[in-house]
Enzyme design. Sequence first.
Site, PDB file in Angstrom:
ATOM      1  CB  VAL A  43      40.720   9.186  71.913  1.00  0.00           C
ATOM      2  CG1 VAL A  43      41.025   9.789  70.544  1.00  0.00           C
ATOM      3  CG2 VAL A  43      39.700   8.065  71.806  1.00  0.00           C
ATOM      4  CG  HIS A  44      47.482  10.955  73.605  1.00  0.00           C
ATOM      5  ND1 HIS A  44      48.360  11.688  72.837  1.00  0.00           N
ATOM      6  CD2 HIS A  44      47.757  11.271  74.895  1.00  0.00           C
ATOM      7  CE1 HIS A  44      49.142  12.401  73.619  1.00  0.00           C
ATOM      8  NE2 HIS A  44      48.788  12.163  74.883  1.00  0.00           N
ATOM      9  CB  VAL A  45      44.316  14.469  69.547  1.00  0.00           C
ATOM     10  CG1 VAL A  45      44.428  15.118  68.174  1.00  0.00           C
ATOM     11  CG2 VAL A  45      42.924  13.870  69.749  1.00  0.00           C
ATOM     12  N   GLY A  46      47.605  13.423  68.760  1.00  0.00           N
ATOM     13  CA  GLY A  46      48.950  13.923  68.533  1.00  0.00           C
ATOM     14  C   GLY A  46      49.924  13.494  69.607  1.00  0.00           C
TER      15      GLY A  46
END
Length: 172
Positions: free
Chosen positions: A88-91
């Site tokens: 999960v990669h935020v931004g």
Amino acid sequence: MSSSSSQEVQKEIVVRKKALLVAVTDGSIIPIEEVPDLVFSEKMIGEGFAMIPTSDVVYAPIGGKLFQVADALHAFEIRTEDGLEVLVHVGLDTVTLNGAGFKTNLKKGMVVKQGEPLVEFDKEYLISRGCRLFIPVVVINGGNENYRYVFKPNNEVEAQAKKTIALTIEGY
């Protein structure tokens, strides 16, 4: 009676595992190909989906053990009991912030449940620093040709209100 009919015919039972990845935030679920970053859109690290967030909390798409929490608090890797690994990669471009604009108490080795909060982020701060608000969710060890993915786009998701399925993975 012929010899073939007297022989036992054994049938191989194929057990196909199945996993469901749910929406990680409120907003829109989009195809991974629409993320404006070649690493994600060209599926260089794996198959998945992405979200355009309307809220500032990101939840776990699946339950498992955190085998990686980025020092910059923008990326989380979860390994399920079955061995599926999900990023999960935020931004986009958020690694350059070195954790500024993110809040989490999670550490590598902790166990998370599907739908449990991973991180809070300050949308306005990220935007002011030139970061793009896309949240790619990628199966990073899903390159096996036996894997089958079923993507479910959705324009109005409320992650906390209901666990909306974004991607089904079979055969891992």
